[in-house]
Write a protein that holds these residues in place. Structure first.
Motif, PDB file in Angstrom:
ATOM      1  N   VAL A 174       0.816  -1.079   0.010  1.00  0.00           N
ATOM      2  CA  VAL A 174       0.071   0.070  -0.027  1.00  0.00           C
ATOM      3  C   VAL A 174       0.810   1.157  -0.037  1.00  0.00           C
ATOM      4  O   VAL A 174       1.776   1.219   0.594  1.00  0.00           O
ATOM      5  N   ALA A 175       0.567   2.290  -0.832  1.00  0.00           N
ATOM      6  CA  ALA A 175       1.343   3.488  -0.897  1.00  0.00           C
ATOM      7  C   ALA A 175       1.193   4.116   0.369  1.00  0.00           C
ATOM      8  O   ALA A 175       0.038   4.311   0.969  1.00  0.00           O
ATOM      9  N   ASP A 176       2.137   4.638   1.227  1.00  0.00           N
ATOM     10  CA  ASP A 176       2.136   5.168   2.439  1.00  0.00           C
ATOM     11  C   ASP A 176       1.638   6.695   2.276  1.00  0.00           C
ATOM     12  O   ASP A 176       1.178   7.254   3.216  1.00  0.00           O
ATOM     13  N   TYR A 177       1.434   7.314   1.072  1.00  0.00           N
ATOM     14  CA  TYR A 177       1.197   8.490   0.892  1.00  0.00           C
ATOM     15  C   TYR A 177       0.369   8.611  -0.359  1.00  0.00           C
ATOM     16  O   TYR A 177       0.395   8.128  -1.234  1.00  0.00           O
ATOM     17  N   ILE A 217      -4.375   0.215   6.578  1.00  0.00           N
ATOM     18  CA  ILE A 217      -5.620  -0.678   6.428  1.00  0.00           C
ATOM     19  C   ILE A 217      -5.361  -1.888   7.371  1.00  0.00           C
ATOM     20  O   ILE A 217      -6.144  -2.255   7.988  1.00  0.00           O
ATOM     21  N   LEU A 218      -4.073  -2.360   7.456  1.00  0.00           N
ATOM     22  CA  LEU A 218      -3.940  -3.588   8.441  1.00  0.00           C
ATOM     23  C   LEU A 218      -4.041  -3.418   9.844  1.00  0.00           C
ATOM     24  O   LEU A 218      -4.746  -3.980  10.650  1.00  0.00           O
ATOM     25  N   ALA A 219      -3.410  -2.161  10.323  1.00  0.00           N
ATOM     26  CA  ALA A 219      -3.431  -1.571  11.557  1.00  0.00           C
ATOM     27  C   ALA A 219      -5.149  -1.442  12.066  1.00  0.00           C
ATOM     28  O   ALA A 219      -5.310  -1.745  12.989  1.00  0.00           O
ATOM     29  N   GLY A 236       0.092  -9.957   8.448  1.00  0.00           N
ATOM     30  CA  GLY A 236       0.907  -8.862   7.564  1.00  0.00           C
ATOM     31  C   GLY A 236       2.229  -9.130   6.902  1.00  0.00           C
ATOM     32  O   GLY A 236       2.745 -10.433   7.205  1.00  0.00           O
ATOM     33  N   PHE A 237       2.667  -8.569   5.916  1.00  0.00           N
ATOM     34  CA  PHE A 237       3.921  -8.845   5.284  1.00  0.00           C
ATOM     35  C   PHE A 237       4.509  -7.507   5.477  1.00  0.00           C
ATOM     36  O   PHE A 237       4.140  -6.308   5.221  1.00  0.00           O
ATOM     37  N   ALA A 238       5.963  -7.829   5.737  1.00  0.00           N
ATOM     38  CA  ALA A 238       6.832  -6.691   5.903  1.00  0.00           C
ATOM     39  C   ALA A 238       8.143  -6.838   4.778  1.00  0.00           C
ATOM     40  O   ALA A 238       8.830  -7.719   4.913  1.00  0.00           O
ATOM     41  N   ALA A 239       8.062  -5.924   3.722  1.00  0.00           N
ATOM     42  CA  ALA A 239       9.194  -6.035   2.963  1.00  0.00           C
ATOM     43  C   ALA A 239      10.257  -4.899   3.565  1.00  0.00           C
ATOM     44  O   ALA A 239       9.834  -3.758   3.670  1.00  0.00           O
ATOM     45  N   GLU A 240      11.387  -5.219   4.004  1.00  0.00           N
ATOM     46  CA  GLU A 240      12.451  -4.418   4.454  1.00  0.00           C
ATOM     47  C   GLU A 240      13.787  -4.672   3.624  1.00  0.00           C
ATOM     48  O   GLU A 240      14.061  -5.650   3.090  1.00  0.00           O
ATOM     49  N   SER A 241      14.428  -3.501   3.633  1.00  0.00           N
ATOM     50  CA  SER A 241      15.726  -3.714   3.028  1.00  0.00           C
ATOM     51  C   SER A 241      17.106  -3.591   3.842  1.00  0.00           C
ATOM     52  O   SER A 241      18.096  -3.684   3.420  1.00  0.00           O
ATOM     53  N   LEU A 275       9.061  -5.468  14.821  1.00  0.00           N
ATOM     54  CA  LEU A 275       8.829  -4.303  15.428  1.00  0.00           C
ATOM     55  C   LEU A 275       7.490  -3.902  14.664  1.00  0.00           C
ATOM     56  O   LEU A 275       6.392  -3.340  15.288  1.00  0.00           O
ATOM     57  N   LYS A 276       7.263  -3.996  13.421  1.00  0.00           N
ATOM     58  CA  LYS A 276       6.121  -3.809  12.829  1.00  0.00           C
ATOM     59  C   LYS A 276       5.080  -4.767  13.350  1.00  0.00           C
ATOM     60  O   LYS A 276       3.818  -4.315  13.381  1.00  0.00           O
ATOM     61  N   ARG A 277       5.220  -5.898  13.531  1.00  0.00           N
ATOM     62  CA  ARG A 277       4.228  -6.848  14.027  1.00  0.00           C
ATOM     63  C   ARG A 277       3.677  -6.406  15.506  1.00  0.00           C
ATOM     64  O   ARG A 277       2.449  -6.337  15.552  1.00  0.00           O
ATOM     65  N   ARG A 304       4.113  -3.297  16.659  1.00  0.00           N
ATOM     66  CA  ARG A 304       3.355  -1.979  16.362  1.00  0.00           C
ATOM     67  C   ARG A 304       1.670  -2.302  16.040  1.00  0.00           C
ATOM     68  O   ARG A 304       0.817  -1.535  16.048  1.00  0.00           O
ATOM     69  N   LYS A 305       1.712  -3.160  14.765  1.00  0.00           N
ATOM     70  CA  LYS A 305       0.520  -3.234  14.247  1.00  0.00           C
ATOM     71  C   LYS A 305      -0.542  -4.147  15.130  1.00  0.00           C
ATOM     72  O   LYS A 305      -1.364  -4.689  14.646  1.00  0.00           O
ATOM     73  N   HIS A 306      -0.020  -4.820  16.229  1.00  0.00           N
ATOM     74  CA  HIS A 306      -0.751  -5.848  16.883  1.00  0.00           C
ATOM     75  C   HIS A 306      -1.372  -6.942  16.084  1.00  0.00           C
ATOM     76  O   HIS A 306      -2.613  -7.260  16.267  1.00  0.00           O
TER      77      HIS A 306
HETATM   78  N1  CTP Z   1      -0.454  -1.989   5.059  1.00  0.00           N
HETATM   79  C1  CTP Z   1      -1.424  -1.572   5.116  1.00  0.00           C
HETATM   80  N2  CTP Z   1      -1.842  -0.211   4.631  1.00  0.00           N
HETATM   81  C2  CTP Z   1      -0.879   0.526   4.797  1.00  0.00           C
HETATM   82  C3  CTP Z   1       0.478   0.273   4.706  1.00  0.00           C
HETATM   83  C4  CTP Z   1       0.773  -1.204   4.933  1.00  0.00           C
HETATM   84  O1  CTP Z   1      -2.633  -2.459   5.162  1.00  0.00           O
HETATM   85  N3  CTP Z   1      -1.210   1.840   4.421  1.00  0.00           N
HETATM   86  C5  CTP Z   1       0.216  -3.355   5.299  1.00  0.00           C
HETATM   87  C6  CTP Z   1       0.767  -3.960   4.180  1.00  0.00           C
HETATM   88  O2  CTP Z   1      -0.261  -4.727   3.285  1.00  0.00           O
HETATM   89  C7  CTP Z   1       1.655  -5.095   5.121  1.00  0.00           C
HETATM   90  C8  CTP Z   1       2.114  -4.574   6.150  1.00  0.00           C
HETATM   91  O3  CTP Z   1       1.008  -3.380   6.280  1.00  0.00           O
HETATM   92  O4  CTP Z   1       1.022  -6.163   5.188  1.00  0.00           O
HETATM   93  C9  CTP Z   1       3.423  -3.828   6.249  1.00  0.00           C
HETATM   94  O5  CTP Z   1       3.493  -2.932   5.417  1.00  0.00           O
HETATM   95  P1  CTP Z   1       4.871  -1.944   5.066  1.00  0.00           P
HETATM   96  O6  CTP Z   1       4.669  -1.079   4.002  1.00  0.00           O
HETATM   97  O7  CTP Z   1       5.929  -2.810   5.120  1.00  0.00           O
HETATM   98  O8  CTP Z   1       4.859  -1.182   6.390  1.00  0.00           O
HETATM   99  P2  CTP Z   1       4.812   0.246   6.692  1.00  0.00           P
HETATM  100  O9  CTP Z   1       3.917   0.248   7.892  1.00  0.00           O
HETATM  101  O10 CTP Z   1       4.259   1.193   5.510  1.00  0.00           O
HETATM  102  O11 CTP Z   1       6.123   0.393   7.211  1.00  0.00           O
HETATM  103  P3  CTP Z   1       7.335   1.209   6.610  1.00  0.00           P
HETATM  104  O12 CTP Z   1       6.728   1.513   4.924  1.00  0.00           O
HETATM  105  O13 CTP Z   1       7.830   2.251   7.114  1.00  0.00           O
HETATM  106  O14 CTP Z   1       8.220   0.060   6.350  1.00  0.00           O
END
Ligand code: CTP
Length: 397
Positions: free
Chosen positions: A276-279, A306-308, A321-326, A335-337, A339-341
């Motif tokens: 999901v695009a963050d912005y 959306i997930l949170a 959830g899926f976390a793609a990290e570099s 941490l994401k797990r 934070r998003k519970h």
């Molecule tokens: N996700 C979501 N809605 C968003 C952003 C993320 O539902 N607006 C979900 C993704 O589908 C994924 C998980 O959250 O399952 C992690 O997404 P990610 O983009 O890696 O996490 P972010 O919270 O956006 O953190 P960051 O971009 O800072 O790594």
């Protein structure tokens, strides 16, 4: 593909689509399945047995009086030890004979004498398919436990358009394969998000990412074959959704959130694979922005998570959830797990996973980290479904 299906009797009846059975036989053999072809007399008018003999490396049977099997009873011996019989294409006449339990040629008597599941893939002119007699026969076959695959809709050899086309060989293989997979998620409803989102800048431009949607579609596929009902909310991708999923296409993160909220109350599992695009862009232009010499400033506002959102509902579904990290993969994903519970976070290396066919995964849950070695995304999705089912059952027990 590694499939639990090892041995198959492929029955071919008389119809133009018999030529596609050659492609199907080749595909089955390529996937390591031992294929024994049995043809009706009418089928041999469309394609010669020699073609199938060459493709399968086994003699083709056409005649009820053929005594080449060890005990001379082909109609019984050919199906013993086989996993399934698939009749593709299945003509209207063959369906009628099957529905009546007739044994007037080798293929019909073999279907009657079998002790394994029977699949039929009908193919015929659309009017023949729609005829009440054919529909009656198909209903009878279903009631008798026969699994009917298709037919598909589209242009027909006769020039007409409608339902009556043979399902394509890869989909037939998928359907057979799915039948023999363990039903980890039987009776559950899974909601999967997949693909990228696209946030418009103007009428033709936008902000998106390189997610192909493959992992999300693979999760939907694996959940379906594990017996789940699947709703797939997908951003723009070039992929064909797995057969049987309810597909909700969306473009932006806001639309994805709305589509998720519309069904989330009815689901047992929420699997958020979408990138999901963050912005999003504040005030996107309805017209195409013209180039000029000045600096262009875009104002971006954060998208909803959306997930949170789903995970913080009073009675959330089981969330993945899926976390793609570099960098710092496991640490950041854990941490994401938290934070998003969510009970399960699937970590993957962004550079390795995004847009590629294969990936390695690390599953993070309350028990710690479980590493899945590199494999294609469908294989990973199947492993993941098994893990999800185990956690889900433990949580609801
Ligand atoms: N996700 C979501 N809605 C968003 C952003 C993320 O539902 N607006 C979900 C993704 O589908 C994924 C998980 O959250 O399952 C992690 O997404 P990610 O983009 O890696 O996490 P972010 O919270 O956006 O953190 P960051 O971009 O800072 O790594």
């Amino acid at each position: 593909m590694e499939t639990p299906l090892k041995r198959l009797v492929l029955g071919i009846t008389g119809g133009v689509a018999a030529y596609k059975a050659a492609e199907l036989a080749r595909l089955l053999v390529r996937n390591g399945i031992e294929v024994q072809v049995v043809m009706t007399a009418a089928a041999t008018r469309f394609v010669g047995p020699a073609t199938f003999q060459a493709l399968t490396g086994r003699p083709v049977y056409t005649d009820a009086w053929d005594a080449r099997t060890p005990q001379g009873m082909a109609h019984i011996e050919l199906t013993r030890g086989t996993d399934a019989v698939l009749v593709a294409p299945a003509s209207a006449d063959f369906l009628a004979r099957l529905a009546q339990g007739r044994a007037d040629d080798l293929l019909a008597s073999l279907c009657l004498a079998r002790d394994c599941p029977l699949f039929v893939a009908p193919a015929m002119n659309r009017q023949m398919w729609l005829h009440p007699a054919t529909q009656r026969n198909v209903a009878q076959l279903r009631a008798d436990g026969v699994i009917v695959l298709g037919p598909a809709e589209g242009e027909q050899a006769c020039g007409e358009t409608g339902f009556g086309r043979l399902i394509e060989p890869p989909q037939l293989l998928d359907a057979l394969d799915a039948h023999f997979r363990p039903k980890w998620l039987q009776g559950l409803h899974a909601l999967v998000t997949a693909g990228p989102t696209y946030e418009a800048i103007d009428a033709v431009r936008g902000i998106t990412n390189r997610s192909s949607g493959r992992m999300g579609y693979a999760m939907a596929h694996a959940a379906l074959e594990a017996g789940a009902r699947v709703t797939l909310v997908t951003g723009p991708t070039c992929l064909t959704p797995p057969a049987g999923a309810r597909v909700v296409p969306v473009v932006s993160a806001q639309q994805m959130l709305e589509a998720v909220e519309a069904v989330v109350d009815t689901v047992d599992l929420f699997i958020a694979v979408a990138a999901v695009a963050d912005y999003y862009v504040l005030n996107p232009s309805e017209m195409k922005i013209k180039k000029d010499a000045h600096i262009l400033t875009l104002e971006l506002a954060p998208n909803p998570d959306i997930l949170a959102n789903v995970a913080s509902r009073p009675q959330p579904p089981f969330c993945v959830g899926f976390a793609a990290e570099s960098e710092n993969l496991e640490e950041y994903a854990e941490l994401k797990r938290r934070r998003k519970h969510v009970p399960l976070m699937v970590a993957n290396d962004a550079a390795e996973a995004i847009g590629s066919e294969e990936t390695s995964l690390v599953l993070l849950d309350d028990e710690g980290a479980h590493r899945l070695p590199r494999a294609d995304k469908l294989t990973q999705a199947r492993r993941l479904v098994e893990h999800i089912a185990r956690l889900y059952k433990a949580q609801t027990a």
